[in-house]
Design an enzyme around this catalytic site. Structure first.
Site, PDB file in Angstrom:
ATOM      1  N   CYS A   1      -3.345   1.595   6.626  1.00  0.00           N
ATOM      2  CA  CYS A   1      -3.627   0.867   7.873  1.00  0.00           C
ATOM      3  C   CYS A   1      -4.318   1.765   8.890  1.00  0.00           C
ATOM      4  CB  CYS A   1      -2.353   0.267   8.445  1.00  0.00           C
ATOM      5  SG  CYS A   1      -1.002   1.446   8.575  1.00  0.00           S
TER       6      CYS A   1
ATOM      7  N   ASN B   1       0.802  -1.233   0.000  1.00  0.00           N
ATOM      8  CA  ASN B   1       0.000   0.000   0.000  1.00  0.00           C
ATOM      9  C   ASN B   1       0.832   1.278   0.000  1.00  0.00           C
ATOM     10  OD1 ASN B   1       0.764  -0.646   2.609  1.00  0.00           O
ATOM     11  ND2 ASN B   1      -1.079   0.177   3.549  1.00  0.00           N
TER      12      ASN B   1
ATOM     13  N   GLU C   1       3.729  -4.316  12.424  1.00  0.00           N
ATOM     14  CA  GLU C   1       2.667  -3.323  12.250  1.00  0.00           C
ATOM     15  C   GLU C   1       1.618  -3.991  11.381  1.00  0.00           C
ATOM     16  OE1 GLU C   1       0.409  -1.184  10.725  1.00  0.00           O
ATOM     17  OE2 GLU C   1       1.679   0.504  10.164  1.00  0.00           O
TER      18      GLU C   1
HETATM   19  P1  NDP Z   1       0.622  -9.936   3.600  1.00  0.00           P
HETATM   20  O1  NDP Z   1       0.680  -9.753   5.045  1.00  0.00           O
HETATM   21  O2  NDP Z   1       0.367 -11.296   3.091  1.00  0.00           O
HETATM   22  O3  NDP Z   1       1.975  -9.437   2.905  1.00  0.00           O
HETATM   23  C1  NDP Z   1       2.864  -8.503   3.490  1.00  0.00           C
HETATM   24  C2  NDP Z   1       4.291  -8.868   3.105  1.00  0.00           C
HETATM   25  O4  NDP Z   1       4.637 -10.134   3.656  1.00  0.00           O
HETATM   26  C3  NDP Z   1       4.510  -8.996   1.605  1.00  0.00           C
HETATM   27  O5  NDP Z   1       5.792  -8.545   1.250  1.00  0.00           O
HETATM   28  C4  NDP Z   1       4.395 -10.500   1.407  1.00  0.00           C
HETATM   29  O6  NDP Z   1       4.991 -10.944   0.239  1.00  0.00           O
HETATM   30  C5  NDP Z   1       5.117 -11.003   2.627  1.00  0.00           C
HETATM   31  N1  NDP Z   1       4.824 -12.382   3.009  1.00  0.00           N
HETATM   32  C6  NDP Z   1       3.780 -13.171   2.636  1.00  0.00           C
HETATM   33  N2  NDP Z   1       3.869 -14.391   3.227  1.00  0.00           N
HETATM   34  C7  NDP Z   1       4.982 -14.373   4.007  1.00  0.00           C
HETATM   35  C8  NDP Z   1       5.610 -15.310   4.886  1.00  0.00           C
HETATM   36  N3  NDP Z   1       5.103 -16.515   5.104  1.00  0.00           N
HETATM   37  N4  NDP Z   1       6.731 -14.947   5.526  1.00  0.00           N
HETATM   38  C9  NDP Z   1       7.256 -13.711   5.346  1.00  0.00           C
HETATM   39  N5  NDP Z   1       6.727 -12.774   4.527  1.00  0.00           N
HETATM   40  C10 NDP Z   1       5.595 -13.096   3.858  1.00  0.00           C
HETATM   41  O7  NDP Z   1      -0.429  -8.915   3.083  1.00  0.00           O
HETATM   42  P2  NDP Z   1      -1.204  -8.895   1.728  1.00  0.00           P
HETATM   43  O8  NDP Z   1      -0.341  -8.184   0.801  1.00  0.00           O
HETATM   44  O9  NDP Z   1      -1.673 -10.252   1.290  1.00  0.00           O
HETATM   45  O10 NDP Z   1      -2.509  -8.052   2.160  1.00  0.00           O
HETATM   46  C11 NDP Z   1      -3.537  -8.729   2.848  1.00  0.00           C
HETATM   47  C12 NDP Z   1      -4.200  -7.816   3.848  1.00  0.00           C
HETATM   48  O11 NDP Z   1      -3.248  -7.266   4.738  1.00  0.00           O
HETATM   49  C13 NDP Z   1      -4.876  -6.623   3.240  1.00  0.00           C
HETATM   50  O12 NDP Z   1      -6.139  -6.977   2.799  1.00  0.00           O
HETATM   51  C14 NDP Z   1      -4.917  -5.656   4.392  1.00  0.00           C
HETATM   52  O13 NDP Z   1      -6.049  -5.922   5.168  1.00  0.00           O
HETATM   53  C15 NDP Z   1      -3.666  -6.001   5.191  1.00  0.00           C
HETATM   54  N6  NDP Z   1      -2.578  -5.065   4.967  1.00  0.00           N
HETATM   55  C16 NDP Z   1      -2.211  -4.258   5.988  1.00  0.00           C
HETATM   56  C17 NDP Z   1      -1.216  -3.339   5.809  1.00  0.00           C
HETATM   57  C18 NDP Z   1      -0.770  -2.420   6.892  1.00  0.00           C
HETATM   58  O14 NDP Z   1      -0.266  -1.347   6.588  1.00  0.00           O
HETATM   59  N7  NDP Z   1      -0.876  -2.789   8.153  1.00  0.00           N
HETATM   60  C19 NDP Z   1      -0.536  -3.178   4.521  1.00  0.00           C
HETATM   61  C20 NDP Z   1      -0.986  -4.118   3.521  1.00  0.00           C
HETATM   62  C21 NDP Z   1      -1.965  -5.017   3.759  1.00  0.00           C
HETATM   63  P3  NDP Z   1       4.122 -10.981  -1.118  1.00  0.00           P
HETATM   64  O15 NDP Z   1       3.443  -9.660  -1.273  1.00  0.00           O
HETATM   65  O16 NDP Z   1       5.152 -11.180  -2.136  1.00  0.00           O
HETATM   66  O17 NDP Z   1       3.149 -12.109  -0.939  1.00  0.00           O
END
Ligand code: NDP
Length: 497
Positions: A266, A137, A232
């Protein structure tokens, strides 16, 4: 293996990046560890010189950075400029200046007789290699931004950006190299979830931003390795509008901070509670403001108010939350229908007649939605605001500041704003993080935002001393009696004071 990067506003592929496996991550970690000691030994001034050059680099290259962010996220020009470029430039200056102050050695005093006359010092040392896993995001602010204090503290850093938005991180890595960051100190390991998991296995500390579910997996792996993790995670931030609020300001803030960045923040306003006497007026004002928003493919300054969503599956989540609410009796005063068009879109949507049985009031929607509920009084607003697994931020609007602040202090959130929202994030001096487990653990910003990238070391130096301290071997009854009397005296004295 490569990953194609899409512009989510147009559906066009704009680049490809390597999908790195665990071996490649281990190699990057070896290079980073080899480079770290020299970076640490540059000291605060040496590191600050690089960070300050990068602050200027971001400003000088603002157009390129905004274009890259906007292309891979689909966000409006202003969302990229204000919430990302502005944050990134300020953060480089902030941590360059504040790192030596936050991490300064402190002299400690102790009343313990065994350490009388000795020099006691609390100090910080970089952990070594920090891993940062970022979301899609805010590829600069929420992903790359966490690397800045880690670097300022003297660490090497490896960043795993989201597979959806890796281009901004690669551009900024190029900027750091141009600004004189020694080779290997900062690296970007592109890839999917497996690459992120491999990173957790290599580093001395992990900073993660993203979903609660993935955060839990990262924390579990970090716990197995006994490395610190700072998380976070999600938010479901409530806004409370009291009956005496400046409704124009409250409605403007509701429309803006629910919709900016297409609601993918977020700490965006995700739900709103309004005292009954002003509910109808507030809803009318908000609906008119949201109705006036222009959504489309960003094409430079002022071209649109909202771009597309960034993460394709997010459109399904938003659509499901809205559809379920509508099926359960909610009404959409604007938006509420997923459009058929190229790219990943959802219109700004205001919902009324909602309640806490609906997912849109309970789960993180992370889209351009604002559900609004009438409440009989502030107590009910506080109860509903706190009725959530999340507790990241919250806001309260009211003219009677004492009353509004009293309501704010009763909210279970890591940060609360009064007559404002979200801008607390820009105050890098102010700690930011969750108050409930689903919103994460640890803080970014403020002193905690850099000490978390360090190990504490306590130092004790005996400057002058006897050849043999009185409490050491051999034990003798006479000296033990003396020590007992001293012990009794000291502790009695404490009780009296
Ligand atoms: P994720 O938590 O899945 O992804 C965040 C990061 O973690 C990405 O770089 C992702 O890689 C990586 N990741 C995924 N699986 C693993 C793992 N097993 N071990 C270590 N790292 C990993 O979020 P999403 O992108 O799927 O978003 C899903 C939801 O998260 C959204 O709908 C929203 O509700 C929330 N969100 C919250 C945010 C915040 O600011 N707090 C920001 C973004 C999302 P990759 O993208 O390559 O899968």
């Amino acid at each position: 293996m490569t990953i194609a990067v899409e512009n989510p506003a147009t559906g066009r592929i704009i680049g490809t990046v390597p999908d790195l496996d665990a071996t490649a991550v281990a190699d990057a970690a070896r290079r980073a560890r080899a480079a770290q000691p020299a970076w640490q030994s540059l000291g605060y001034d040496g590191r600050a010189a690089v960070l300050r050059r990068m602050q200027r680099w971001i400003v000088d290259h603002a157009d390129t950075v905004v274009a890259t962010i906007s292309a891979e996220t689909g966000k409006a020009y202003e969302d990229a400029l204000l919430a990302e470029v502005n944050y990134g430039a300020a953060a480089f200056g902030f941590w360059a200046k504040q790192a030596p102050r936050y991490l300064a050695e402190t002299k400690v005093r102790s009343s313990q007789p065994l350490v009388a006359g000795k020099r006691l010092v609390q100090r910080y040392r970089p952990v070594g290699l920090v891993g940062v896993i970022g979301p899609w995001n805010y590829p600069l602010t929420n992903s790359f931004g966490d690397c800045i204090p880690a670097l300022a503290a003297g660490n090497a850093v490896l960043l795993k950006p989201s597979e959806v938005t890796p281009l901004t991180s690669l551009l900024l890595a190029q900027g750091l190299a141009e600004c004189g960051l020694p080779d290997g100190v900062f690296g970007v390991v592109t890839g999917r979830g497996e690459t992120g998991a491999a990173l957790v296995d290599e580093v001395d500390m992990i900073m993660f931003t993203g979903s609660t579910a993935t955060g839990r997996r990262v924390a579990a792996r970090a716990a197995e390795r006994l490395i610190p993790a700072s998380l976070e995670l999600g938010g479901k931030d409530p806004m409370i509008v009291l009956a005496d609020a400046d409704l124009e300001r409250a409605a403007t803030h509701a429309a803006y901070y629910a919709m900016f960045n297409c609601g993918q923040t977020c700490i965006s306003i995700e739900r709103c509670y309004v005292e009954e006497p002003v509910y109808a007026d507030f809803v009318d004002l908000v609906t008119a403001k949201v109705n006036a928003l222009r959504q489309g493919v960003p094409a430079g300054p002022g071209s649109v108010d909202l771009g597309s969503l960034t993460f394709p599956p997010q459109v399904d989540v938003v659509d499901r939350h809205v559809s379920e609410a509508l099926a359960a009796g909610a009404r959409a005063l604007t938006g509420g229908v997923r459009p058929e068009r190229e790219g990943h879109w959802y219109p700004p949507t205001v919902l009324v007649d909602v309640d806490h049985s609906m997912t849109i009031m309970r789960e993180e929607t992370f889209g351009p939605t604002l559900p609004i509920m009438a409440v009989p009084d502030a107590d009910e607003a506080v109860r509903l605001a706190n009725d959530s697994a999340y507790g990241l931020c919250a806001s309260v609007f009211g003219r009677d500041l004492a009353r509004a602040e009293d309501v704010a202090r009763r909210l279970e959130a890591g940060a609360v704003t009064v007559n404002d929202a979200v801008v607390n994030y820009t105050a890098l001096e102010l700690p930011m993080g969750g108050a409930k487990p689903a919103s994460g653990i640890g803080r970014r910003h403020g002193k905690d935002g850099i000490t978390k990238y360090c190990r504490q070391q306590s130092l004790l130096v005996s400057r002058w001393h006897l050849r043999r301290d009185v409490h050491t071997y051999p034990y003798r009854a006479g000296r033990t009696r003396l020590l007992r009397s001293l012990l009794a005296l000291l502790n009695r004295g404490r009780r009296r004071s």
